[in-house]
Design an enzyme around this catalytic site. Structure first.
Site, short mmCIF file in Angstrom:
data_model
loop_
_atom_site.label_atom_id
_atom_site.label_comp_id
_atom_site.label_asym_id
_atom_site.label_seq_id
_atom_site.Cartn_x
_atom_site.Cartn_y
_atom_site.Cartn_z
N GLU A 124 33.68 9.02 -2.50
CA GLU A 124 33.97 10.00 -3.55
C GLU A 124 34.98 9.42 -4.54
O GLU A 124 35.91 8.74 -4.15
CB GLU A 124 34.54 11.27 -2.91
CG GLU A 124 34.93 12.36 -3.89
CD GLU A 124 35.60 13.55 -3.20
OE1 GLU A 124 35.58 14.65 -3.76
OE2 GLU A 124 36.15 13.36 -2.09
N LYS B 70 29.73 18.52 -7.46
CA LYS B 70 30.31 19.05 -6.22
C LYS B 70 30.40 20.57 -6.29
O LYS B 70 31.01 21.13 -7.21
CB LYS B 70 31.69 18.44 -6.01
CG LYS B 70 32.37 18.78 -4.70
CD LYS B 70 33.70 18.05 -4.61
CE LYS B 70 34.43 18.31 -3.31
NZ LYS B 70 35.74 17.60 -3.27
N CYS C 22 32.14 15.41 -0.01
CA CYS C 22 33.37 15.71 0.72
C CYS C 22 33.48 17.15 1.25
O CYS C 22 32.89 17.49 2.27
CB CYS C 22 34.58 15.35 -0.14
SG CYS C 22 36.12 15.08 0.82
#
Length: 273
Positions: A43, A119, A153
Site C-alpha cells: 500500500e 480503498k 489494508c
C-alpha cells in the site's frame, strides 16, 4: 491457464520520498530471477502511509503511474499496488467536478491499460477518512481464466466487502489480494483475518505488507503471506525484506471447491453504495 505466478515485494519504504521509493522498487524488480506474471507492491508504495495527499498526491498522468506503465511494458507483466491519487470527480446532481484524493490501487497491464480500485474502508483511527475519499466499487480483474479481487489494508477487517457474491454456481473470484501498511502491533489480527478471508471465500489469499518504521515511528514487521483455500500458509516472511515468487494452481483450488462445495450454501446478500 491452470497456473499463475506472482512475485510479492515486501520492503521498507522511504518516508514520503517518491523518487527514492521508485528507484528502490525498480532495483528489486530488476533483481527477480524467476519468470513471473504479476508483481504485487505494498500500500502507498511510493510514499508510505502518509496523510499528505494535497502535497504528494498525483493525477493519473503523474510520474508514478507513468513509472508503473514503463515497468509493466518493459517486463511484460502486470504490476499492482496503491498510491495517493488526486482526481476530479463530478458528484451526483452537480455539473462541476471537485478535486478529491484517493488511496487508489492501480492494476497496470503491460499494454498500458489499467484498472483502479479506491480503498473502501478508510482508517479513521489515523484520520485517513479526513484526507481521502472512500471508494464505492470493487475491482475484480481477469487474467488467463483467473479472477482476482483487489483490496487495500483496512478493508481486511470488513468481511462482507470481500465476500463471494456470485448468484450462480461459479465463484466470483479465485484470488483475493490485500496490499497493506499494517503495523506490527496488530499483526496477530492481520494473520488471523487473512487466513479467515481465504477459508470463508474458498480462494487463494495474497497479503503484501511493508517492513520497517514509517515517518511516525510505527514499526511494520511485514508478515506478507500466501494462503490457500484451506487456510494453509504457503509463504510468510517476518521482519525481513523479501522478493518472493510463487506459482498458484487452479487445479488444486478447483479440487478443494469440488470436494467441499461450501460456497453454494452461502447466504444471498447485496452491498449498498
Amino acid at each position: 491457464m491452470s497456473h499463475l505466478t506472482f512475485t510479492l515485494i515486501q520492503t521498507n519504504l522511504h518516508w514520503e520520498d517518491k523518487a527514492a521509493n521508485l528507484q528502490m522498487l525498480e532495483e528489486k524488480i530488476n533483481s527477480i530471477q524467476h519468470p513471473t506474471q504479476i508483481i504485487v507492491l505494498p500500500e502507498m508504495f511510493n510514499t508510505g502511509f502518509s496523510m499528505k495527499p494535497e502535497e504528494l498526491g498525483e493525477d493519473m498522468n503523474g510520474p508514478t503511474v507513468e513509472w508503473m506503465k514503463k515497468i509493466a511494458a518493459e517486463k511484460r507483466l502486470i504490476l499492482t499496488g496503491s498510491l495517493m491519487v488526486k482526481d476530479e470527480i463530478v458528484q451526483a446532481g452537480e455539473t462541476i467536478p471537485t478535486l478529491q484524493y484517493f488511496n487508489r490501487l492501480i492494476w497496470m497491464l503491460p499494454n498500458g491499460q489499467y484498472g483502479v480500485y479506491d480503498k473502501r474502508h478508510l482508517f479513521a483511527y489515523a484520520d485517513e477518512d479526513k484526507h481521502y475519499t472512500a471508494g464505492t466499487k470493487r475491482l475484480i480483474a481477469s487474467v488467463n481464466g483467473w479472477k482476482i479481487n483487489l483490496m487495500v489494508c483496512y478493508d481486511l477487517r470488513f468481511p462482507v466487502w470481500a465476500r463471494q457474491q456470485s448468484n450462480d454456481d461459479e465463484p466470483e473470484f479465485d484470488i483475493l489480494i490485500y496490499v497493506a501498511n499494517w503495523p506490527e502491533r496488530r499483526v496477530h489480527a492481520w494473520k488471523t483475518l487473512l487466513t479467515a478471508r481465504a477459508i470463508e471465500n474458498q480462494c487463494y489469499l495474497i497479503g503484501v505488507n511493508r517492513t520497517g518504521n514509517d515517518g511516525n515511528s510505527i514499526y511494520h514487521s511485514g508478515n506478507s503471506m500466501v494462503i490457500d483455500a484451506m487456510g494453509e500458509v504457503l509463504y510468510e516472511k517476518e521482519h525481513e525484506e523479501d522478493v518472493f515468487t510463487i506459482t498458484l494452481s487452479k487445479e488444486k483450488l478447483e479440487e478443494i471447491r469440488h470436494k467441499l462445495p461450501f460456497l453454494k450454501d452461502g447466504d444471498a446478500f447485496s452491498i449498498l453504495p
